[in-house]
Design a protein around this motif. Structure first.
Motif, short mmCIF file in Angstrom:
data_model
loop_
_atom_site.label_atom_id
_atom_site.label_comp_id
_atom_site.label_asym_id
_atom_site.label_seq_id
_atom_site.Cartn_x
_atom_site.Cartn_y
_atom_site.Cartn_z
N LEU A 55 37.26 -35.12 -54.68
CA LEU A 55 37.87 -33.92 -54.90
C LEU A 55 37.35 -32.50 -54.56
O LEU A 55 37.94 -31.66 -54.24
CB LEU A 55 38.61 -33.86 -56.27
CG LEU A 55 39.56 -35.00 -56.41
CD1 LEU A 55 40.39 -34.87 -57.80
CD2 LEU A 55 40.93 -34.85 -55.30
N PHE A 56 35.88 -32.46 -54.78
CA PHE A 56 35.37 -31.53 -54.54
C PHE A 56 35.34 -30.89 -53.06
O PHE A 56 35.79 -29.93 -52.55
CB PHE A 56 33.70 -31.58 -54.86
CG PHE A 56 32.74 -30.43 -54.39
CD1 PHE A 56 32.73 -29.11 -55.01
CD2 PHE A 56 32.19 -30.73 -53.13
CE1 PHE A 56 31.97 -28.15 -54.67
CE2 PHE A 56 31.28 -29.40 -52.77
CZ PHE A 56 31.21 -28.18 -53.58
N THR A 57 35.34 -32.02 -52.21
CA THR A 57 35.41 -31.73 -50.67
C THR A 57 36.77 -31.17 -50.32
O THR A 57 36.95 -30.63 -49.05
CB THR A 57 34.91 -32.96 -49.89
OG1 THR A 57 35.92 -33.98 -49.98
CG2 THR A 57 33.60 -33.43 -50.32
N ALA A 75 37.59 -26.52 -57.01
CA ALA A 75 36.55 -26.94 -56.48
C ALA A 75 35.40 -27.10 -57.35
O ALA A 75 34.48 -28.14 -57.53
CB ALA A 75 36.09 -26.37 -54.97
N ALA A 76 35.01 -25.84 -57.99
CA ALA A 76 33.76 -25.61 -58.82
C ALA A 76 33.81 -26.64 -60.06
O ALA A 76 32.85 -27.00 -60.57
CB ALA A 76 33.82 -24.21 -59.14
N TRP A 130 36.96 -13.07 -62.73
CA TRP A 130 36.24 -11.91 -61.88
C TRP A 130 35.30 -12.48 -60.90
O TRP A 130 35.44 -12.01 -59.86
CB TRP A 130 35.32 -11.12 -62.96
CG TRP A 130 34.30 -10.16 -62.29
CD1 TRP A 130 34.65 -8.75 -61.89
CD2 TRP A 130 33.00 -10.54 -62.11
NE1 TRP A 130 33.51 -8.38 -61.18
CE2 TRP A 130 32.43 -9.32 -61.38
CE3 TRP A 130 32.11 -11.44 -62.02
CZ2 TRP A 130 31.28 -9.28 -60.87
CZ3 TRP A 130 30.90 -11.69 -61.73
CH2 TRP A 130 30.44 -10.40 -61.13
N LEU A 131 34.66 -13.52 -61.25
CA LEU A 131 33.77 -14.19 -60.19
C LEU A 131 34.41 -14.73 -58.90
O LEU A 131 34.08 -14.61 -58.02
CB LEU A 131 32.86 -15.37 -60.97
CG LEU A 131 32.00 -16.20 -59.85
CD1 LEU A 131 30.88 -15.20 -59.54
CD2 LEU A 131 31.37 -17.41 -60.97
N PHE A 132 35.47 -15.51 -59.23
CA PHE A 132 36.58 -16.03 -58.32
C PHE A 132 36.94 -14.78 -57.20
O PHE A 132 37.11 -14.94 -56.16
CB PHE A 132 37.55 -16.86 -58.76
CG PHE A 132 37.00 -18.20 -59.50
CD1 PHE A 132 35.68 -18.61 -59.36
CD2 PHE A 132 37.81 -18.86 -60.30
CE1 PHE A 132 35.36 -19.69 -59.91
CE2 PHE A 132 37.26 -20.03 -60.89
CZ PHE A 132 35.98 -20.35 -60.76
#
Length: 232
Positions: A55-57, A75-76, A130-132
């Motif tokens: 699922l990450f891919t 993803a993260a 904020w990071l995303f």
């Protein structure tokens, strides 16, 4: 290499929309892991790791040259799932009392533990949103997207950690994640994952009932030695 590329790119086309086989298979591994988790079986963790990698891919989407919008939180969280799964795998193996016995005795988190979870959720969502936003700068996304994706990411990590600790509370966290995750996945056309989230929603309610019964029926009595359980 061409075989690996073919497997990576393999997909179904339904209604003109491509659906990667990695998304379908990864979600099936995730469902199997959830079943194992409800039954408190150690094998749930390695099975889940396989699904996380697939699922990450999928959720990096166009960032890896695949189909679909890149969902950074989705993803993260797969990366962190693997890390937490290794932790849970170790704890459940240590707590298991027999080859066929459930790995843990569920219990509710204490008031202090619950406050730590809530504080972690609040701080994590603010920071990750904020990071995303910084990572996805320039990508046209609705205003709610980054907050929703941040909660899905943070809530999933907290739920998996609570599961590793054997806290009944983790089922409630998963319900909150599903309530946000299903609309987001439908909006971005990740239909197999959205369907699986909907299945999870019903499954989570069932799992909550199962763990509640186990916490009630298997809890050590006050006049007996404390059972070997995760988080005790």
């Amino acid at each position: 290499m061409s075989l690996l590329t073919s497997l990576y790119d393999a997909h179904l086309t339904i209604g003109g929309h491509p659906i990667a086989w990695r998304e379908i298979v990864g979600n099936l591994f995730g469902l199997a892991s959830a079943v194992g988790g409800m039954r408190r079986r150690v094998w749930a963790w390695p099975v889940g790791i396989v699904g996380n990698v697939l699922l990450f891919t999928v959720f990096l989407g166009t960032a890896l040259g695949g189909h679909g919008a890149p969902l950074f939180g989705q993803a993260a969280r797969q990366v962190f799932f693997v890390a937490v799964a290794v932790y849970g795998w170790y704890r459940w193996r240590q707590a298991r009392t027999g080859a066929d016995a459930p790995a843990i005795v569920p219990r509710w988190a204490t008031g202090r533990e619950r406050m730590v979870l809530l504080a972690g959720a609040a701080i994590g969502v603010v920071f990750c949103a904020w990071l995303f936003t910084q990572i996805g700068a320039g990508w046209p996304a609705p205003g709610w997207y980054y907050v929703a994706d941040a909660w899905i990411f943070v809530g999933s990590i907290l739920a998996t950690f609570a599961m590793a600790r054997g806290w009944v509370d983790f089922w409630l966290v998963w319900i909150a994640v599903d309530l946000v995750g299903i609309p987001e996945l439908l909006y971005f056309q990740y239909y197999p994952s959205a369907v699986l989230y909907a299945v999870y929603a019903g499954f989570v309610v069932w799992g909550l009932v199962v763990w509640l019964r186990a916490a009630r029926d298997e809890a050590p009595r006050v006049d007996e030695p404390r059972a070997k359980a995760v988080g005790v």
